[in-house]
Design a protein around this motif. Structure first.
Motif, PDB file in Angstrom:
ATOM      1  N   GLU A 212      45.079  39.124  41.046  1.00 40.69           N
ATOM      2  CA  GLU A 212      44.831  39.845  39.804  1.00 40.69           C
ATOM      3  C   GLU A 212      43.549  39.352  39.151  1.00 40.69           C
ATOM      4  N   GLN A 223      41.174  40.878  44.468  1.00 41.68           N
ATOM      5  CA  GLN A 223      41.739  40.977  43.120  1.00 41.68           C
ATOM      6  C   GLN A 223      41.802  42.435  42.678  1.00 41.68           C
ATOM      7  N   THR A 226      45.596  43.678  36.731  1.00 42.17           N
ATOM      8  CA  THR A 226      46.819  42.932  36.514  1.00 42.17           C
ATOM      9  C   THR A 226      48.048  43.843  36.571  1.00 42.17           C
TER      10      THR A 226
END
Length: 269
Positions: A212, A223, A226
């Motif tokens: 995240e 990544q 989130t």
């Protein structure tokens, strides 16, 4: 009253945390006192969380060491460790202690407790490119019966014949990274390290973490936004929530339900 302290009653404990009958309970205070104590503790809790994040960031910077090819025993017989990854790059293994020939109620209570907490964790791990498996240090035939008895859904393998401590034995959680046909050990923990288990706790143990954007990871680490992996499409790809609040796919765990019906009786296939 005695010594200026309220002895209290079972219904209204005193300030010393004990009722009239000696029952152990927290002390009673007014709401403002409770709020101050709670906020003071919250500062420590948040510091603890931030320290955990920093430790996880350091964990993502650990080196790795190669594991020589070994075979487990699974439902299809002898199975190379690299095949347990099921095509994914990362693998988390819970190494379950097992007592040969003992009845189910004599098996390890600690491992049973820990594994029960994550018996359905694998869909969220899969959405992050992480496979999950259990290695038990007993004969596969006994492990398979125990798995059925406990109604576990994750794959089980026997590591009874494996001598390498990076793969064999019980009472550990271990993380591996695959590079084509080579397997590398990235992390392992035992003792109280196997107690705190959830999907996010497990991802924190892996070399790529939760993947995240808020995480402090080395440059080039994968990544995404989130919590995007909490909602996936039919292929297991993380989709998250759109910029305008749209919700494609489904909450990840729902894909494991038989038929995966939508709430209105339609189909999300």
């Amino acid at each position: 009253m005695s010594g200026g302290r309220d002895a209290g009653t079972p219904e209204h404990p005193g300030a010393d945390g004990h009722g009239e009958d000696g029952e152990a309970v927290p002390p009673v205070v007014d709401r403002e006192t409770w709020r101050r104590r709670r906020e003071a503790l919250l500062l420590r809790e948040k510091a603890h969380t931030r320290e955990g994040d920093a430790i996880a960031a350091e964990r993502r910077r650990l080196p790795m060491t190669e594991v020589a090819p070994v075979e487990l025993v699974g439902p299809e017989g002898p199975t190379p460790l690299v095949d347990v990854f099921d095509g994914r790059e990362q693998l988390i293994v819970y190494r379950h202690m097992f007592y040969d020939g003992e009845p189910f109620d004599r098996q390890c209570e600690g491992c049973t407790h820990n594994l029960w907490n994550i018996r359905d964790a694998w869909p969220y791990l899969n959405a992050r490119g992480v496979s999950f498996a259990v290695f038990g240090d007993g004969p596969y035939e006994e492990l398979a019966r125990f798995r059925t008895f406990m109604d576990y859904t994750h794959p089980w393998y026997s590591n009874q014949q494996v001598e390498d401590p990076a793969v064999g034995g019980g009472g550990h959680i271990t993380c591996y990274l695959r590079r084509r046909n080579r397997v590398f050990l990235t992390y392992s923990t035992t003792g109280r390290g196997v107690e705190k288990l959830s999907t996010l706790d497990l991802l924190d143990l892996t070399p790529y973490g939760r993947q995240e954007v808020w995480e402090d990871s080395p440059a080039g680490w994968p990544q995404d936004p989130t919590h995007s992996f909490l909602r996936t499409d039919v292929s297991g790809r993380a989709v998250g929530v759109g910029d305008h609040g749209e919700r494609p796919g489904r909450p990840t765990a729902q894909w494991t339900r038989p038929g995966v019906p939508s709430t209105d009786g339609g189909s999300d296939a």
